[in-house]
Design a protein around this motif. Structure first.
Motif, mmCIF file in Angstrom:
data_model
loop_
_atom_site.group_PDB
_atom_site.id
_atom_site.type_symbol
_atom_site.label_atom_id
_atom_site.label_comp_id
_atom_site.label_asym_id
_atom_site.label_seq_id
_atom_site.Cartn_x
_atom_site.Cartn_y
_atom_site.Cartn_z
ATOM 1 N N VAL A 289 4.898 10.765 6.800
ATOM 2 C CA VAL A 289 4.944 10.942 5.080
ATOM 3 C C VAL A 289 4.758 12.639 5.815
ATOM 4 C CG1 VAL A 289 4.195 10.522 3.648
ATOM 5 C CG2 VAL A 289 4.415 8.853 4.653
ATOM 6 N N ARG B 258 7.882 10.153 -5.046
ATOM 7 C CA ARG B 258 7.112 9.064 -4.371
ATOM 8 C C ARG B 258 6.540 8.165 -5.520
ATOM 9 N NH1 ARG B 258 10.439 9.837 -1.414
ATOM 10 N NH2 ARG B 258 9.891 11.439 0.471
ATOM 11 N N GLU C 133 9.352 5.787 -7.224
ATOM 12 C CA GLU C 133 9.382 4.935 -6.328
ATOM 13 C C GLU C 133 8.468 3.871 -6.100
ATOM 14 O OE1 GLU C 133 10.159 7.183 -3.085
ATOM 15 O OE2 GLU C 133 12.454 8.441 -4.022
ATOM 16 N N ASP D 23 5.721 4.135 -4.322
ATOM 17 C CA ASP D 23 5.456 4.064 -2.990
ATOM 18 C C ASP D 23 4.384 4.868 -2.728
ATOM 19 O OD1 ASP D 23 5.337 5.010 0.204
ATOM 20 O OD2 ASP D 23 7.059 6.364 0.202
ATOM 21 N N TYR D 24 3.578 4.069 -3.664
ATOM 22 C CA TYR D 24 1.825 4.641 -3.506
ATOM 23 C C TYR D 24 0.848 4.961 -2.466
ATOM 24 C CZ TYR D 24 1.395 2.461 -8.154
ATOM 25 O OH TYR D 24 1.968 2.092 -9.255
ATOM 26 N N LYS D 25 1.385 4.848 -1.245
ATOM 27 C CA LYS D 25 1.327 5.084 -0.362
ATOM 28 C C LYS D 25 1.814 7.278 0.606
ATOM 29 C CE LYS D 25 -0.327 1.087 1.894
ATOM 30 N NZ LYS D 25 -0.838 0.160 3.411
ATOM 31 N N GLY D 26 2.788 6.638 0.344
ATOM 32 C CA GLY D 26 3.284 7.991 0.432
ATOM 33 C C GLY D 26 3.272 8.898 -0.105
ATOM 34 N N GLU E 145 1.831 6.183 10.460
ATOM 35 C CA GLU E 145 2.234 6.282 9.453
ATOM 36 C C GLU E 145 1.952 7.650 8.359
ATOM 37 O OE1 GLU E 145 2.158 3.149 5.661
ATOM 38 O OE2 GLU E 145 1.119 2.462 7.633
#
Lengths: 279, 289
Positions: free
Chosen positions: A50, A236, A239, A241-244, A46
């Motif tokens: 990214v 990010r 959006e 998308d905290y992990k990204g 993952e």
């Protein structure tokens, strides 16, 4: 507390040391841990997906490429400006010396919109460059211009003190003995200022890589073309998308640490050289 | 880095042999010319453009742009943020420099490195760390929502992000200065019976005052001008979480150039004021390490 420090008559160690470490932990270390933990909660594939996505790679290319180019420009012009300020007397020298720090003090959003209006197609400088067929604003050239401005004081201020260290009598002696200017530069001036030049280069580069405010106005912000890595992180986050975002931030953080380490090594090297020279 | 130190290299210029040969003056003027041209394009033109753009429709339009309630709210929030952040970071800087400069303990250089850390972190990452902690999908997001506390997209988040980016400014000015001025006077004061606080206020503080002023004005300039970190945590809610730099972005993107550059002109004046104070401090002989 007492066991970790050497005795002193002065008071206040427990209070100040306690407050310092407490505040440091709250403001810096815990938030930093949040970033590392967020990245660590991702699976390997993952994470790699990214940080190695084409859009991320495109942003690294721009961020690091433009920062490298800007730091190189600053290496050359920073030296020329530092030399001018240290060696020559001319009207307004002190004023210009003080204004060199302007990019430190000027908010990045201000330099961003100001540079954009100067270098836009209808701007003061942009219109001239436009007739020559050079487009600055909304291209990678504009990104480089913004990064050059914010890195400039680092380059000048690193080199200035080192240039004062150059021993002028050595230059005179070399010239009397028939050395040309390039020989004097290469054998006397360059060895003294080399660590400072490299430190200035690295500092300017480090600042440029993370820069956001002054760049987003003058960059076109097109994915793969004129999108810097910090902007991709912001996108990010927007959006959710905290992990990204965390993964990209982690990559930048690791690179910053490497750069910081380089700066420390360069400065230690510079100090050793100065001691060796003055001996 | 002080302006005063350059005089050292200039004093002997007049007496140097070969100063007036054609080649050397040609070299001199090309160096000066290249420097000025580079600075004019990159620094002076953008500075001038701020005021030209702000005043392009005259003084009335310029002052009128400050009557916009969103603009005044942005100015208020920026002042409030600086008013909270700068004193806290000043107290921190004093405490940290006292602990580090007056005592010998293990892990000191590690502590100094950690204090400098925020300078090496991209502003965007600085803001993001707080989003990861307190944002909706962050570590404490659910808990905060349960208890109806908002940090991200609210004023506390802006304060925290600003505190992070301005964290090292006072400390890194004071630590080397306190180390350099030494402890003799403090030890004498203590031996003669002065209390701890009296020693601090009457002996230490006067010794380091110029370094303190230097650190505080740089801290303040950054606190009022920070864009990236604040942009990430602010949420850009007009009138509520918009600081001056963020408001510039909004006005600029709406093509309200007079408004954007008017706010920018205030921040530019602040930057000029900061440089003036900084130069005056350097005149006193204070030298930045």
């Amino acid at each position: 507390m007492r066991s970790i420090r050497q005795p002193s008559v002065l008071p206040g160690f427990a209070l100040t040391f306690g407050f310092t470490t407490f505040f440091l932990s709250t403001i810096v270390l815990i938030p930093l841990a949040a970033l590392v933990l967020m990245t660590a909660s991702m699976h390997w594939h993952e994470f790699l997906h990214v940080v190695l996505s084409p859009r991320a790679l495109g942003s690294y290319r721009l961020s690091f490429g433009a920062s490298m180019l800007a730091a190189t420009i600053n290496l050359v012009f920073g030296f020329i400006i530092a030399w001018t300020l240290v060696r020559y007397e001319f009207p307004g020298r002190k004023l210009i010396d003080a204004l060199i720090d302007m990019p430190f003090a000027l908010p990045t959003a201000v330099s961003g919109i100001a540079l954009t209006s100067v270098f836009a197609e209808n701007g003061w400088i942009g219109s001239y460059l436009h007739t020559l067929g050079i487009k600055v604003a909304y291209t990678w050239v504009g990104v480089t211009v913004a990064l050059t401005l914010i890195g400039l004081p680092f380059a000048v201020r690193s080199v200035q003190p080192a240039l004062l260290e150059v021993q002028r009598d050595l230059e005179d002696a070399a010239e009397t003995l028939g050395a040309g200017w390039f020989y004097v530069f290469r054998r006397i001036i360059l060895p003294t200022v080399l660590p400072a030049l490299l430190t200035g280069f690295t500092l300017a580069f480090a600042r440029a890589v993370g820069e956001y405010g002054s760049v987003i106005f003058i960059a076109g912000n097109l994915p793969m073309k004129t999108e810097i890595t910090p902007l991709l992180i912001v996108i990010r986050l927007e959006e959710f998308d905290y992990k990204g975002a965390a993964a990209l931030g982690f990559v930048m953080l690791v690179i910053s640490f490497v750069v910081l380490l380089t700066i420390n090594l360069l400065q230690a090297w510079g100090r050793r050289r100065i001691v060796a020279v003055s001996r | 880095m002080a302006a005063g130190t350059h005089a050292l290299g200039l004093e002997d210029l007049d007496t140097r042999p070969g100063r007036d040969t054609i080649v050397s003056s040609l070299v001199r003027w090309s160096f000066i010319g290249v420097s000025l041209a580079f600075l004019a394009a990159l620094l002076f033109a953008p500075l001038a453009t701020v005021f030209v753009m702000a005043l392009q429709h005259g003084l009335r339009a310029y002052f009128h742009s400050f009557s916009d309630p969103d603009t005044t709210a942005a100015i208020r929030l920026t002042l409030l943020t600086a008013l909270v952040v700068v004193p806290i970071n000043t107290v921190f800087g004093l405490a940290a420099s006292w602990a580090i400069a007056k005592f010998e303990f293990k892990g000191k250089s590690f502590l100094i490195t950690m204090i400098d850390l925020p300078l090496a972190v991209s502003p965007v990452i600085s803001g993001m760390m707080y989003v990861l902690l307190f944002g909706l999908h962050g570590w404490f997001g659910a808990w905060l929502q349960e208890h109806d506390i908002s940090i991200i997209f609210a004023v506390p988040g802006i304060m925290l992000a600003t505190m992070f980016v301005t964290f090292p400014y006072v400390a890194r000015e004071l630590i080397p200065l306190m180390q350099q001025v030494g402890n003799d006077e403090e030890e004498a004061a203590m031996t003669l019976g002065a209390g701890a606080w009296i020693t601090f206020f009457r002996v230490t503080l006067p010794k380091v005052r110029w370094g303190l002023v230097y650190g505080v004005i740089l801290c303040n300039a950054r606190a009022m001008g920070e864009f990236g970190a604040v942009s990430v945590v602010s949420g850009h809610i007009r009138g509520l979480t918009n600081t001056m730099p963020l408001h510039i972005e909004i006005l600029y993107n709406e093509y309200n150039f007079v408004g954007a550059f008017a706010v920018a002109s205030l921040l530019t004046l602040l930057a000029l004021l900061t440089l003036i104070v900084k130069t005056l401090v350097e005149r006193t002989g204070y030298r930045r390490r």
